[in-house]
Design a protein around this motif. Structure first.
Motif: not given
Length: 127
Positions: A118-120, A1-11
């Motif tokens: 990931g959580q999105g 199992q792997v944990q994934l964390v997204e970042s970089g989203g925005g408007l």
């Protein structure tokens, strides 16, 4: 199992760019094929693109081809989604996903093939 964390989203305004990152835990990142998916309100989750374990094979949905680019840095346990020429219809929550892949060149297109998500991160493109 792997944990994934997204970042970089925005408007961002239409025509703009964003780069999403997906950081993975674990020491076997290079064993996983990675995918990006998105889900807009009221719609089903859809495939955006995928990259093989080695990064040598890439595949994109027709809706993003020529505008989005996936890459990965196995030394940093991170996969990226560079999004250019963004359109309002790209507005969605973007998810990265991982699948343990036996073949280094294999890519996977279906959400059910991926075991870890990931959580999105929210991407909103204004017109």
């Amino acid at each position: 199992q792997v944990q994934l964390v997204e970042s970089g989203g925005g408007l961002v305004q239409a025509g703009g760019s964003l780069r999403l990152s997906c950081a993975a835990s674990g020491r076997t990142f290079s064993s996983w094929a990675m995918g990006w998916f998105r889900q807009a309100p009221g719609k089903e989750r859809e495939f955006v693109g995928a990259i093989s374990r080695s990064g040598g094979n890439l595949y994109y949905a027709d809706s993003v081809k020529g505008r989005f680019t996936i890459s990965r840095d196995n030394a940093k346990n991170t996969v990226y989604l560079q999004m250019n020429s963004l359109k309002p219809e790209d507005t969605a929550v973007y998810y990265c996903a991982a699948k343990a892949a036996g073949l280094s060149g294999r890519v996977y297109f279906h959400s059910w093939e991926y075991a870890d998500w990931g959580q999105g991160t929210q991407v909103t493109v204004s017109s």
